[in-house]
Design an enzyme around this catalytic site. Structure first.
Site, PDB file in Angstrom:
ATOM      1  N   ASN A  32       1.358  -1.384  -0.035  1.00 34.84           N
ATOM      2  CA  ASN A  32      -0.143   0.062  -0.121  1.00 34.84           C
ATOM      3  C   ASN A  32       1.106   1.371  -0.191  1.00 34.84           C
ATOM      4  OD1 ASN A  32      -1.384   2.258   1.167  1.00 34.84           O
ATOM      5  ND2 ASN A  32      -3.032   1.042   2.014  1.00 34.84           N
ATOM      6  N   ARG A  43       4.579  18.546   0.541  1.00 30.72           N
ATOM      7  CA  ARG A  43       5.287  19.644   0.015  1.00 30.72           C
ATOM      8  C   ARG A  43       5.071  20.478  -1.311  1.00 30.72           C
ATOM      9  NH1 ARG A  43      10.778  20.237   2.459  1.00 30.72           N
ATOM     10  NH2 ARG A  43      10.765  22.118   0.493  1.00 30.72           N
ATOM     11  N   HIS A  74      -5.198   3.332  -1.278  1.00 32.49           N
ATOM     12  CA  HIS A  74      -6.962   3.654  -1.468  1.00 32.49           C
ATOM     13  C   HIS A  74      -6.975   5.643  -1.505  1.00 32.49           C
ATOM     14  CE1 HIS A  74      -9.733   2.270   2.443  1.00 32.49           C
ATOM     15  NE2 HIS A  74     -10.148   3.377   1.771  1.00 32.49           N
ATOM     16  N   ARG A 121      -9.293   8.174  -1.261  1.00 31.89           N
ATOM     17  CA  ARG A 121     -10.429   9.246   0.184  1.00 31.89           C
ATOM     18  C   ARG A 121     -10.680  10.402  -0.853  1.00 31.89           C
ATOM     19  NH1 ARG A 121      -7.566   6.544   4.361  1.00 31.89           N
ATOM     20  NH2 ARG A 121      -8.676   4.738   5.188  1.00 31.89           N
ATOM     21  N   HIS A 178      -4.062  12.166   0.589  1.00 36.53           N
ATOM     22  CA  HIS A 178      -3.647  11.198  -0.492  1.00 36.53           C
ATOM     23  C   HIS A 178      -2.773  11.020  -0.957  1.00 36.53           C
ATOM     24  CE1 HIS A 178      -5.385   8.549   1.785  1.00 36.53           C
ATOM     25  NE2 HIS A 178      -5.510   7.504   2.986  1.00 36.53           N
ATOM     26  N   GLU A 224      -8.523   0.617  -2.804  1.00 40.08           N
ATOM     27  CA  GLU A 224      -9.104  -0.141  -2.468  1.00 40.08           C
ATOM     28  C   GLU A 224      -9.966   1.351  -1.883  1.00 40.08           C
ATOM     29  OE1 GLU A 224      -6.855  -2.545   1.219  1.00 40.08           O
ATOM     30  OE2 GLU A 224      -7.047  -0.545   1.825  1.00 40.08           O
ATOM     31  N   THR A 267      -7.946   6.518   8.925  1.00 42.08           N
ATOM     32  CA  THR A 267      -7.937   4.927   8.637  1.00 42.08           C
ATOM     33  C   THR A 267      -8.646   4.228   9.087  1.00 42.08           C
ATOM     34  OG1 THR A 267      -5.886   2.697   8.747  1.00 42.08           O
ATOM     35  CG2 THR A 267      -6.712   4.013  10.312  1.00 42.08           C
ATOM     36  N   HIS A 306      -4.467  -4.954   8.272  1.00 41.82           N
ATOM     37  CA  HIS A 306      -3.983  -3.607   8.874  1.00 41.82           C
ATOM     38  C   HIS A 306      -3.344  -4.182   9.992  1.00 41.82           C
ATOM     39  CE1 HIS A 306      -6.419  -0.230   9.747  1.00 41.82           C
ATOM     40  NE2 HIS A 306      -5.558  -0.126  10.746  1.00 41.82           N
ATOM     41  N   ASP A 307      -2.279  -3.449  10.325  1.00 43.11           N
ATOM     42  CA  ASP A 307      -1.619  -3.709  11.284  1.00 43.11           C
ATOM     43  C   ASP A 307      -0.533  -4.965  10.686  1.00 43.11           C
ATOM     44  OD1 ASP A 307      -1.720  -1.436  12.507  1.00 43.11           O
ATOM     45  OD2 ASP A 307      -3.018  -1.161  14.038  1.00 43.11           O
ATOM     46  N   GLY A 341       1.434  -1.580   4.804  1.00 41.82           N
ATOM     47  CA  GLY A 341       0.805   0.034   4.436  1.00 41.82           C
ATOM     48  C   GLY A 341       1.763   0.895   4.946  1.00 41.82           C
ATOM     49  N   HIS A 342       1.814   0.809   6.291  1.00 39.53           N
ATOM     50  CA  HIS A 342       2.401   1.866   7.292  1.00 39.53           C
ATOM     51  C   HIS A 342       3.275   1.194   7.775  1.00 39.53           C
ATOM     52  CE1 HIS A 342       1.690   5.208   9.981  1.00 39.53           C
ATOM     53  NE2 HIS A 342       2.469   3.891  11.257  1.00 39.53           N
TER      54      HIS A 342
END
Length: 237
Positions: free
Chosen positions: A7, A18, A43, A45, A50, A70, A100, A190-191, A213-214
């Site tokens: 992700n 920036r 993903h 939104r 992002h 997503e 999230t 997720h996580d 991702g994160h």
């Protein structure tokens, strides 16, 4: 082997901070695939804080592995997916202001809506996946929507596993087993991280794909993106 889809939302977040085009989202997608990733996830939104909708269009001719988009199937999102025709669309019921994703679908309550949306995507030959909590009734409900796959929402597992509670895997293992029996493919996300991905994969029957991702991007700040992707692939093999 379970496929690793990276992700890249966090790369877009850094770029947007920036106002320019550094780091370049398209170049990063090219690189993660070159380093071995078997898919790219975005993903977008509605506020485009992002990933931007134009990013989704720009990635169409760049992602030669699995392209996974997503999002909450609002009209604007549906139009984007039908325009870009990714390999897979993952439906997530996040609110517009969600930091999230924080919950799976109630596949029983929203059955009619999901059936309608999924039917449209399937008519366009786009594989569908539904983001769900590890609940057997919700897996049964997902089957009734006509979706191809489910994506298990793994935040609860990750939190408990970090506390030393390995039993947290049980509801996920049970849901994966039922999904396989019902003919639903199993994804997860997720996580998930380098710390928990091997244990998760070893206990989930027929895990087809993880979207990370994160954690992956955060780990890459210390270890390097190419190295981290190889570490994930090793744990998933």
């Amino acid at each position: 082997m379970t496929k690793l889809s990276v992700n890249i939302n966090k790369i877009a977040t850094l770029r947007n901070s920036r106002g320019g085009d550094v780091p370049n989202v398209v170049k990063f997608a090219e690189d993660v695939q070159r380093f071995g990733a078997e898919g790219v996830t975005i993903h977008p939104r509605p506020d485009e804080r992002h990933i931007r909708y134009q990013d989704a269009r720009d990635l169409v001719n760049v992602v030669h592995t699995e392209y996974n988009i997503e999002g909450n199937p609002i009209p604007k999102f549906i139009d984007l997916v039908l325009e870009t025709k990714p390999t897979q669309v993952t439906l997530v019921p996040d609110s517009i202001d969600a930091i999230t994703s924080n919950a799976g679908w109630d596949t029983i309550k929203h059955k009619d809506f999901l059936v309608e949306v999924i039917s449209e995507f399937k008519r366009n030959k786009i594989r569908t996946s539904i983001f769900v909590d590890p609940n057997l009734k919700q897996i049964e409900g997902a089957k009734e929507t006509g979706t191809d796959r489910i994506e298990l929402y793994t935040e609860a597992f990750a939190h408990q596993y970090a506390l030393g509670n390995e039993d947290a895997i049980k509801p996920y293992a049970d849901c994966a087993k039922l999904s396989n029996q019902l003919g639903l493919g199993v994804n997860a996300g997720h996580d998930l991280s380098l710390d928990n991905i091997k244990f998760f994969k070893e206990n989930i029957e027929g895990l087809l794909e993880v979207s990370i991702g994160h954690a992956l991007i955060s780990e890459s700040l210390y270890l390097g993106i190419e190295n981290v992707i190889q570490m994930y692939l090793h744990r998933l093999s």
